[in-house]
Design an enzyme around this catalytic site. Structure first.
Site, mmCIF file in Angstrom:
data_model
loop_
_atom_site.group_PDB
_atom_site.id
_atom_site.type_symbol
_atom_site.label_atom_id
_atom_site.label_comp_id
_atom_site.label_asym_id
_atom_site.label_seq_id
_atom_site.Cartn_x
_atom_site.Cartn_y
_atom_site.Cartn_z
ATOM 1 N N CYS A 22 -0.115 8.286 -9.944
ATOM 2 C CA CYS A 22 0.056 7.176 -9.131
ATOM 3 C C CYS A 22 -1.008 5.866 -9.577
ATOM 4 O O CYS A 22 -2.387 6.233 -9.551
ATOM 5 C CB CYS A 22 -0.034 7.329 -7.553
ATOM 6 S SG CYS A 22 -0.072 5.954 -6.743
ATOM 7 N N THR A 62 -3.410 4.849 -0.476
ATOM 8 C CA THR A 62 -3.333 4.893 -1.954
ATOM 9 C C THR A 62 -4.365 3.964 -2.371
ATOM 10 O O THR A 62 -4.177 2.661 -2.207
ATOM 11 C CB THR A 62 -1.988 4.741 -2.335
ATOM 12 O OG1 THR A 62 -1.234 6.000 -1.926
ATOM 13 C CG2 THR A 62 -2.030 4.688 -3.830
ATOM 14 N N GLU A 97 3.772 12.877 -2.391
ATOM 15 C CA GLU A 97 3.836 11.302 -2.249
ATOM 16 C C GLU A 97 5.521 10.818 -2.201
ATOM 17 O O GLU A 97 5.920 10.148 -1.620
ATOM 18 C CB GLU A 97 3.054 10.497 -2.964
ATOM 19 C CG GLU A 97 3.184 8.973 -2.718
ATOM 20 C CD GLU A 97 2.285 8.285 -3.857
ATOM 21 O OE1 GLU A 97 2.056 8.502 -4.947
ATOM 22 O OE2 GLU A 97 1.610 7.210 -3.412
ATOM 23 N N CYS A 138 1.219 -0.710 -6.459
ATOM 24 C CA CYS A 138 2.799 -1.218 -5.898
ATOM 25 C C CYS A 138 2.753 -1.346 -4.485
ATOM 26 O O CYS A 138 3.460 -2.360 -3.911
ATOM 27 C CB CYS A 138 3.810 -0.377 -6.419
ATOM 28 S SG CYS A 138 3.532 1.142 -6.337
ATOM 29 N N HIS A 144 9.053 -0.622 -0.844
ATOM 30 C CA HIS A 144 8.380 0.683 -1.556
ATOM 31 C C HIS A 144 9.261 1.917 -1.753
ATOM 32 O O HIS A 144 8.898 2.609 -2.717
ATOM 33 C CB HIS A 144 7.090 1.103 -0.231
ATOM 34 C CG HIS A 144 6.140 1.653 -1.011
ATOM 35 N ND1 HIS A 144 5.462 1.370 -2.207
ATOM 36 C CD2 HIS A 144 5.581 2.809 -0.585
ATOM 37 C CE1 HIS A 144 4.448 2.053 -2.506
ATOM 38 N NE2 HIS A 144 4.381 3.029 -1.620
ATOM 39 N N CYS A 166 8.190 4.106 -10.770
ATOM 40 C CA CYS A 166 7.041 5.192 -10.868
ATOM 41 C C CYS A 166 7.039 6.696 -11.117
ATOM 42 O O CYS A 166 6.735 7.396 -11.977
ATOM 43 C CB CYS A 166 5.699 4.794 -9.699
ATOM 44 S SG CYS A 166 6.176 5.146 -8.266
ATOM 45 N N GLU A 216 -6.072 8.867 -2.485
ATOM 46 C CA GLU A 216 -5.912 8.454 -1.116
ATOM 47 C C GLU A 216 -7.391 8.483 -0.321
ATOM 48 O O GLU A 216 -7.974 9.224 -0.416
ATOM 49 C CB GLU A 216 -4.748 8.901 -0.375
ATOM 50 C CG GLU A 216 -3.371 8.924 -0.951
ATOM 51 C CD GLU A 216 -3.206 9.736 -2.334
ATOM 52 O OE1 GLU A 216 -3.578 10.637 -2.521
ATOM 53 O OE2 GLU A 216 -2.500 9.152 -3.309
ATOM 54 N N TYR A 252 9.446 3.812 -5.740
ATOM 55 C CA TYR A 252 9.366 5.052 -6.270
ATOM 56 C C TYR A 252 10.655 5.296 -7.395
ATOM 57 O O TYR A 252 10.677 6.429 -8.164
ATOM 58 C CB TYR A 252 10.006 6.037 -5.181
ATOM 59 C CG TYR A 252 8.305 6.209 -4.473
ATOM 60 C CD1 TYR A 252 7.527 5.496 -4.573
ATOM 61 C CD2 TYR A 252 8.623 7.115 -3.181
ATOM 62 C CE1 TYR A 252 6.223 5.371 -3.884
ATOM 63 C CE2 TYR A 252 7.375 7.262 -2.581
ATOM 64 C CZ TYR A 252 6.005 6.383 -2.671
ATOM 65 O OH TYR A 252 5.059 6.532 -2.138
#
Ligand code: FAD
Length: 486
Positions: free
Chosen positions: A100, A191, A445, A104, A290, A297, A255, A294
């Protein structure tokens, strides 16, 4: 300066004097801390890629607000092409970092706050949107990393914010002053928080009128007085301190829990303050963006894992077996399905009233619901192909030991033309991604980030318009609105 280089980004963080806690200690120099640095390297890739001519169109965009060329992570989507480019950029960065890269969440928060403040002003005659655009100019001009801070600790999940035993379990406004407001609370699972210049706070869920104090959206500098950042642990993270067996040679994620102990926010940085109806809208918009993210990423990281599984099959002489080929193809199928969902919800995006484009929410939720499952299956298949050495491999340090290093070199070799080191490094990478710190980003995640699976199912139930499907069936079955003969 609207585009920073990776080095300028790292240097810029040194002047953000935030309070960071790692493993029970407050660390002054968080930039070079071995537990933080891999995540900083990953975030820095979002700057590096924007400097590469080959990726100019993907990683940068002409700002609709300033007219300047800005990093896509600070850009407001102007058409479906921008939404598609976002997904492709995230895939590219997932491929380059295998983790990650943290930027974003902020991009998704900026886009969500933009359209919601516009509609809020239109509905209630408030003045948030112009303030927000001014804030965005500040972010774009300095190419800042923004942490999108939504998730509250939430205490007893059955209770609304104001019903909790401790009223601070959801972040809230505690004081309204002439020049601004004071907020108290915490945001969990943040994050890349340590690598951020700014924290963009949003409410965590829909709210009732009684909970107006919790309907808060605002931006605070990451080093605002009263803000504390406590970094979370990850599996096998101490290997980063040991400097061996990390799996991912350069990159990682992190995180943090952010605590806001009566932090003052001037009015020009406040974008929602008590308007409960728009709190729910903001949550829904942010979650939509969001959930789209995913589909990019995680697919990029999936590409790395598929590559690692194929490489291991070759190092171990199994690559031609039909079941191994099938498993690799299955991994590709699952991974590309996620990408297809990310692209589809982007291509179907539509303009909001502010002009900023929003993904197709139904498809974005389908995307994320698949992401809660497919990476787990891809990881299972990679572990199947890797074999048990994935979890029983001795340390790099044993390979260097004069008494046993030679034996390990000899006995842990696969196909003769590949070195033992090559095989072991690849095993460590798969371990990192499926069990180690990389699994935090790639698996957990994927499950909970942008909302746990049930949140997507609730949205599918709301958006699927199942009643219209019943009417389609009724029409063909010969009754209902346009009934015919049986
Ligand atoms: C690696 C990672 C990175 C993240 N990054 C960010 C970030 O950058 N910014 C950010 O704001 N957030 C971030 N999140 C937070 C993420 O959005 C939350 O984890 C998610 O919304 C779930 O919240 P929770 O973790 O509190 O779990 P919970 O909400 O406690 O969920 C646990 C389970 O309980 C169920 N549940 C919860 N409430 C209820 C209820 N009322 N009734 C019935 N069932 C319920 C859920 O469906 C789920 O199955 C991140 C999370 C992870 C794991």
């Amino acid at each position: 300066m609207t585009l920073m280089t990776a080095d300028e980004y790292v240097a810029s963080l040194r002047s953000v004097r935030k309070r960071v806690f790692v493993l029970g200690e407050e660390v002054g120099d968080y930039v070079d801390h071995p537990l933080i640095r891999p995540s900083l390297n990953a975030c820095a890739e979002t700057y590096a890629v924007a400097q590469e001519p080959a990726y100019e169109a993907l990683a940068t965009a002409r700002s609709s607000v300033t007219g300047e060329r800005v990093n896509r992570f600070t850009h407001l989507h102007q058409d479906p092409g921008d939404l598609v480019a976002k997904v492709k950029l995230l895939r590219l960065l997932g491929q380059r970092t295998g983790c990650c890269f943290q930027r974003c969440v902020g991009m998704d928060a900026l886009n969500a706050v933009d359209s919601v403040t516009f509609e809020l002003d239109r509905d209630l005659g408030t003045g948030y949107h112009a303030r927000f655009r001014e804030y965005l100019r500040h972010v774009q001009a300095r190419d800042l990393v923004v942490d999108g801070a939504m998730t509250d600790p939430k205490g007893n999940r059955r209770l609304a914010p104001g019903e909790q035993a401790d009223p601070d379990l959801f972040l809230r406004m505690t004081e309204r002053r002439a020049d601004g407001m004071v907020v108290r609370g915490a945001k969990v699972h943040q994050t890349g928080a340590v690598n951020a210049h700014e924290i963009l706070i949003m409410p965590t869920q829909s709210l009732a009128e009684a909970d107006a104090a919790y309907a808060v959206a605002c931006a605070v500098p990451a080093d605002a007085p009263g803000l504390l950042c406590v970094v979370g642990r990850q599996p096998s993270d101490s290997r980063k301190l040991e400097g061996v067996d990390a799996g991912n040679a350069r990159f990682g994620g992190h995180e943090a829990v952010i605590i806001l102990d009566d932090v003052f926010v001037p009015w020009e940085r406040v974008f929602l303050c008590g308007e409960v109806r728009h709190a729910g809208l903001l949550v829904e918009r942010f979650a939509g963006y969001h959930r789209q993210s995913y589909g990019g990423c995680k697919v990029g990281v999936g590409d790395v894992l598929i590559g690692a599984a194929q490489a291991l099959a070759e190092y171990q002489g199994t690559e031609k077996a039909s079941h191994i080929r099938d498993k690799i193809i299955e991994m590709v199928h699952l991974n590309e399905t996620l990408f297809a969902c990310g692209i589809a919800c982007s291509a179907q995006g539509t303009a909001t009233a502010s002009g900023t484009y929003l993904v197709d929410l139904l498809l974005a939720n389908v995307c994320k619901l698949n992401v809660t499952r497919f990476p787990y299956e891809i990881a299972r298949l990679a572990q199947d192909i890797a074999g048990g050495l994935l979890v029983t491999l001795p340390s790099e340090r044993d390979f260097q030991h004069p008494a046993v290093g030679g034996y390990l070199e000899k006995y842990l070799r696969g196909v003769a033309r590949y070195s033992t080191e090559q095989r072991c490094r690849m095993l460590r990478l798969v371990e990192n991604l499926t069990i180690g710190p990389g699994a935090v980003g790639y698996l957990t995640e994927s499950l909970h980030g942008a909302g746990s699976p049930q949140a997507q199912r609730i949205m599918l139930g709301r958006l699927a318009d199942i009643g219209s499907k019943v009417r389609l069936a009724e029409r063909l079955a010969g009754y209902g609105e346009t009934s015919g003969s049986l």
